[in-house]
Design an enzyme around this catalytic site. Structure first.
Site, PDB file in Angstrom:
ATOM      1  N   GLY B 117       0.859  -1.193   0.000  1.00 18.95           N
ATOM      2  CA  GLY B 117       0.000   0.000   0.000  1.00 18.95           C
ATOM      3  C   GLY B 117       0.884   1.229   0.000  1.00 18.95           C
ATOM      4  O   GLY B 117       0.815   2.067   0.885  1.00 18.95           O
ATOM      5  N   CYS B 197       2.774   1.092   5.983  1.00 15.67           N
ATOM      6  CA  CYS B 197       2.814   2.461   6.482  1.00 15.67           C
ATOM      7  C   CYS B 197       1.456   3.131   6.322  1.00 15.67           C
ATOM      8  O   CYS B 197       0.943   3.216   5.211  1.00 15.67           O
ATOM      9  CB  CYS B 197       3.873   3.259   5.737  1.00 15.67           C
ATOM     10  N   ASP B 200      -4.938   1.845   5.439  1.00 18.37           N
ATOM     11  CA  ASP B 200      -6.311   2.328   5.570  1.00 18.37           C
ATOM     12  C   ASP B 200      -6.890   1.821   6.886  1.00 18.37           C
ATOM     13  O   ASP B 200      -6.829   0.624   7.167  1.00 18.37           O
ATOM     14  CB  ASP B 200      -7.160   1.819   4.398  1.00 18.37           C
ATOM     15  N   GLU B 276       4.332   9.981   2.561  1.00 20.22           N
ATOM     16  CA  GLU B 276       3.445  11.134   2.393  1.00 20.22           C
ATOM     17  C   GLU B 276       2.528  11.291   3.603  1.00 20.22           C
ATOM     18  O   GLU B 276       2.294  12.385   4.086  1.00 20.22           O
ATOM     19  CB  GLU B 276       2.604  10.996   1.125  1.00 20.22           C
TER      20      GLU B 276
HETATM   21  C1  LIG Z   1      -3.414   5.758   3.689  1.00 20.93           C
HETATM   22  S1  LIG Z   1      -2.550   5.202   2.300  1.00 20.93           S
HETATM   23  C2  LIG Z   1      -0.842   5.200   2.842  1.00 20.93           C
HETATM   24  C3  LIG Z   1       0.122   5.335   1.706  1.00 20.93           C
HETATM   25  C4  LIG Z   1       1.601   5.298   2.045  1.00 20.93           C
HETATM   26  N1  LIG Z   1       1.993   4.002   2.618  1.00 20.93           N
HETATM   27  C5  LIG Z   1       1.989   6.422   2.957  1.00 20.93           C
HETATM   28  O1  LIG Z   1       2.268   6.134   4.122  1.00 20.93           O
HETATM   29  O2  LIG Z   1       2.009   7.559   2.537  1.00 20.93           O
HETATM   30  C6  LIG Z   1      -2.924   3.496   2.188  1.00 20.93           C
HETATM   31  C7  LIG Z   1      -2.705   2.959   0.794  1.00 20.93           C
HETATM   32  O3  LIG Z   1      -2.880   1.557   0.753  1.00 20.93           O
HETATM   33  C8  LIG Z   1      -3.511   1.215  -0.467  1.00 20.93           C
HETATM   34  N2  LIG Z   1      -4.141  -0.107  -0.305  1.00 20.93           N
HETATM   35  C9  LIG Z   1      -5.222  -0.416   0.437  1.00 20.93           C
HETATM   36  N3  LIG Z   1      -5.522  -1.716   0.352  1.00 20.93           N
HETATM   37  C10 LIG Z   1      -4.597  -2.259  -0.478  1.00 20.93           C
HETATM   38  C11 LIG Z   1      -4.385  -3.574  -0.979  1.00 20.93           C
HETATM   39  N4  LIG Z   1      -5.193  -4.580  -0.634  1.00 20.93           N
HETATM   40  N5  LIG Z   1      -3.351  -3.789  -1.812  1.00 20.93           N
HETATM   41  C12 LIG Z   1      -2.529  -2.766  -2.161  1.00 20.93           C
HETATM   42  N6  LIG Z   1      -2.687  -1.511  -1.720  1.00 20.93           N
HETATM   43  C13 LIG Z   1      -3.703  -1.253  -0.896  1.00 20.93           C
HETATM   44  C14 LIG Z   1      -4.474   2.342  -0.674  1.00 20.93           C
HETATM   45  O4  LIG Z   1      -4.908   2.453  -2.013  1.00 20.93           O
HETATM   46  C15 LIG Z   1      -3.685   3.536  -0.198  1.00 20.93           C
HETATM   47  O5  LIG Z   1      -2.965   4.156  -1.223  1.00 20.93           O
END
Ligand SMILES: C[S@@+](CC[C@H](N)C(=O)[O-])C[C@H]1O[C@@H](n2cnc3c(N)ncnc32)[C@H](O)[C@@H]1O
Lengths: 399, 301
Positions: B117, B197, B200, B276
């Site tokens: 993610g 990190c 969600d 971010e």
């Molecule tokens: C709140 S963001 C955090 C992004 C980054 N790790 C940061 O700390 O800035 C969570 C990210 O996880 C992704 N995500 C959620 N479920 C996922 C999954 N099953 N597989 C891959 N990515 C996922 C979301 O699309 C989102 O971009």
């Protein structure tokens, strides 16, 4: 009219045949065709609705649907003491004693149980659900807890369960088994609606041992033949049956099915698709029966003990098969087929598979007697269950 | 996709209110179309350092997408049938020869660090220089966010093509549902570090199953990590932190690493500062909860 029989189980200990037609479970003496005793899921459903809050949204669908709580799975423990089933709408697991078909207990789950295995010398039930989680439960709750229908205790966690899964996939769990001991260890093998076949240590289920990679479609059926304990057969939406060495993950053989199923000439324009909805073993012949729900062909294959020898296709026969139960002697098995005649009632058949895999119907009079006795009355054709759920597992991408 | 959007969790740059929506949308579409063409062309190109025009990093505001994606739904995602079917040369063209070439016969480097993610890729970019000799992969489920990171990596590779170290060839991003298909990409024990990190949070109890750390997924992470490998978690949501700690703590294959270890580990510092989300929390002076776990050799009960 009478509802078709959707599930069968055979008890090798007492020689009895169990039929699930709609919500009813009936025990037959297959040597005489006599109905011995019966049980209905109404007994738990009544219990359930008594204190259920009336739900407005649901009321409409319930009115139209009479068969609310049909059996979706049915198995008999190896020691012959229990019949275990899971039901549709109440999402319940039921455990019945085979002596008197008395309810040992039933348990409601927040997610529909979709796969079931009995293990630990018939002491433990493993139950996989629609969300991919697998739970372990004692087949009969320990002394002290009273039998009967238990709803979830107050200790239930946020997801609605009061127990934690022992392992899980993030996809609907479709089949599940526990292997015999190999070099002192046992494993759970599970398959899902994606294409994963996973080998997990059991009971140390926090250790995933390996995946068997090769399927491209849902995997609805798993079998470890009793004469070849390191072999795994798996099938589902792919046009082949996979033969694995599950102890290494190696795909030993892809048994292509197209040649044996043969697309009908009249259906030339339709795409060739397979939906394996059953794999059964006939140990005394080292033969497996495989049913493809799309072509309605029941196929027999010789599966050699040695993985260096190829599997051999033996024969095929057309049936609109709903379920089968192998009786464990002389290559005999019971079938329930969809009866397309006007009456559409239950239709039970007995078959014998010979050494060369040829399937012939036997004891027709007896089978007819059972068909005529099996009974779960429904008002009309509209009440018949969706009887071919397997092909619905095929995924259609959302996005 | 049925997941409700969480308007408070607007983690995409740009200010939506300042733009008239119709033209804004057109602009984003045009921009993305031109980037798409560029991406196709540049994706698997080894840059020789002759890029004369000034290379611009992609602009986040053109890659806006709803904050959540449902991990249970059947996205039309591409994934290999098994790890051995994966062609990594497309993601790391400077470091891995294409499978058809003669060099491909000799053992090739493998991805060792995964950012699950990865969002907009801040962590990836920092890990690239921290571990120049290791392959790092970001996995992200949202299409446009993935494309942003792709464009960002392409631009960084181009910018550094002339330099001696040829940085950023060791990082890549992939669109994938990490809750379902990680074992299709990585072999057993292939990974040494996995980052989670600011995942969600899925606040509602009913949605907790959608969280990316659960006891059953922890078993999968244990399968992917080698003994001694590390799961890094960081979040600003206390409830989620406690949830992740509970599920990893109870897992027989993981053991929590101490506060002292956290203080001494450079990745912990990077994940606090360079993601971010980490930066956003910093600006809002929020809390950051860290928990790291080592993958044990054998289960310990
Ligand atoms: C709140 S963001 C955090 C992004 C980054 N790790 C940061 O700390 O800035 C969570 C990210 O996880 C992704 N995500 C959620 N479920 C996922 C999954 N099953 N597989 C891959 N990515 C996922 C979301 O699309 C989102 O971009």
């Amino acid at each position: 009219m009478r509802h078709p029989v959707q599930k069968l189980a055979f008890n090798r200990t007492n020689g009895r045949l169990y039929l699930a037609a709609g919500e009813k479970l009936q025990e037959f003496d297959p040597t005489t065709g006599v109905l011995v005793q019966e049980w209905s899921t109404e007994l738990i459903a009544a219990d359930e609705t008594k204190d259920e809050q009336p739900k407005k949204k649901k009321a409409k669908t319930e009115q139209a649907k009479v068969v609310r709580n049909a059996f979706r799975t049915l198995s008999c423990s190896e020691d012959g003491r229990y019949i275990v089933g899971s039901t549709d709408e109440l999402k319940s697991l039921v455990v019945l004693s085979t002596t008197d078909l008395s309810l040992q207990y039933s348990r409601k789950f927040p997610k529909r149980p979709s796969a079931l295995a009995i293990t630990d010398s018939n002491e433990t039930l493993l139950l996989g659900d629609k969300f991919g989680d697998v739970y372990s439960l004692p087949i009969v709750p320990s002394a002290g807890s009273k039998p009967g229908h238990s709803k979830l205790s107050s200790a239930e966690n946020e997801s609605g369960y009061d127990i934690e899964p022992i392992f899980g996939h993030v996809s609907m769990l479709v089949d599940l088994l526990v292997t015999p001991e190999v070099e002192g260890a046992r494993y759970a093998i599970s398959s899902d609606r994606d294409e994963h076949v996973r080998v997990t240590r059991y009971p140390e289920a926090c250790v995933i041992e390996r995946f068997c990679f090769g399927h491209m479609q849902y995997v609805s059926q798993l079998l470890v033949p009793s004469w070849a304990p390191t072999t795994l057969l798996s099938g589902g939406g792919d046009d082949f049956l996979a033969r694995w060495n599950w102890t290494t993950g190696e795909l030993v053989e892809k048994i292509e099915l197209e040649a044996y199923i043969g697309a009908e000439p009249s259906e030339e324009d339709s795409e060739f698709e397979v939906a394996v909805s059953g794999i059964w073993e006939i140990p005394e012949l080292k033969i497996v029966l495989v049913f493809d729900d799309n072509s309605k062909k029941l196929l027999s294959f010789k599966i050699p003990e040695s993985q260096s020898e190829p599997a051999r296709f033996l024969s095929s026969k057309k049936y609109d098969l709903l379920d089968a139960a192998v009786s464990g002697t002389n290559g005999e098995a019971w079938l329930t087929v969809y009866n397309s005649s006007e009456s559409e009632g239950p239709e039970i058949k007995k078959i014998k598979v010979d050494e060369s895999g040829v399937i012939t119907e036997i004891e027709e009079a007896l089978a007819k007697k059972i068909s005529e006795t099996a009974s779960f009355e429904i008002a009309s054709r509209a009440d018949v269950l969706a009887l071919h759920p397997v092909s619905l597992l095929r995924k259609h991408a959302e996005h | 996709m049925s997941e409700a959007t969480a308007p408070t969790n607007e983690n995409v740059g740009g200010s939506p209110a300042s733009e008239p929506s119709a033209t804004g949308k057109r602009k984003r579409m045009d921009y993305r179309q031109s980037q798409q063409a560029r991406r196709q062309e540049l994706k698997s190109v080894v840059f020789e350092g002759d890029a004369e025009e000034k290379i611009k990093l992609p602009k986040k505001k053109y890659y806006r997408q709803r904050a959540h994606s449902n991990p249970f739904s059947d996205h039309l995602l591409e994934y290999p049938k098994s790890p051995s079917d994966m062609d990594w040369s497309r993601l790391y063209p400077a470091l891995i020869p294409p499978p058809t070439s003669t060099e491909a016969a000799s053992p090739q480097p493998k991805v060792e660090i995964a950012d699950i993610g990865c969002g907009f890729g801040g962590l990836l970019v920092s890990l690239a220089t921290e571990f120049p000799d290791k392959l790092v992969l970001g996995m992200e489920i949202r299409v446009q966010v993935t494309q942003y990171v792709e464009d960002r990596i392409i631009a960084l590779r181009q910018q550094h093509a002339a330099s001696e170290e040829k940085l950023y060839n060791n990082i890549a991003v992939l669109r994938a549902n990490a809750m379902k298909f990680l074992p299709n990409f990585f072999e057993k024990g292939q990974l040494s570090k996995m980052f989670f990190c600011f995942p969600d949070p899925h606040f509602k109890a009913r949605k907790h199953k959608a969280r990316i750390i659960t006891s059953t997924l922890a078993s999968e992470y244990a399968y992917l990590l080698r003994p001694g490998g590390i799961v890094y978690t960081i979040t600003d949501v206390k409830d989620l932190h406690e949830w992740m700690v509970k599920h990893l703590e109870e897992h027989p294959m993981f053991k929590r690493l101490s506060k002292e270890w956290e203080e001494s580990d450079k990745c912990v510092q990077i994940m606090r500062k360079d993601t971010e989300e980490g930066k956003k929390v910093e600006r809002n002076q929020g809390d950051k909860f860290v928990a790291c776990y080592v993958r044990l050799e054998k289960p310990e009960y």
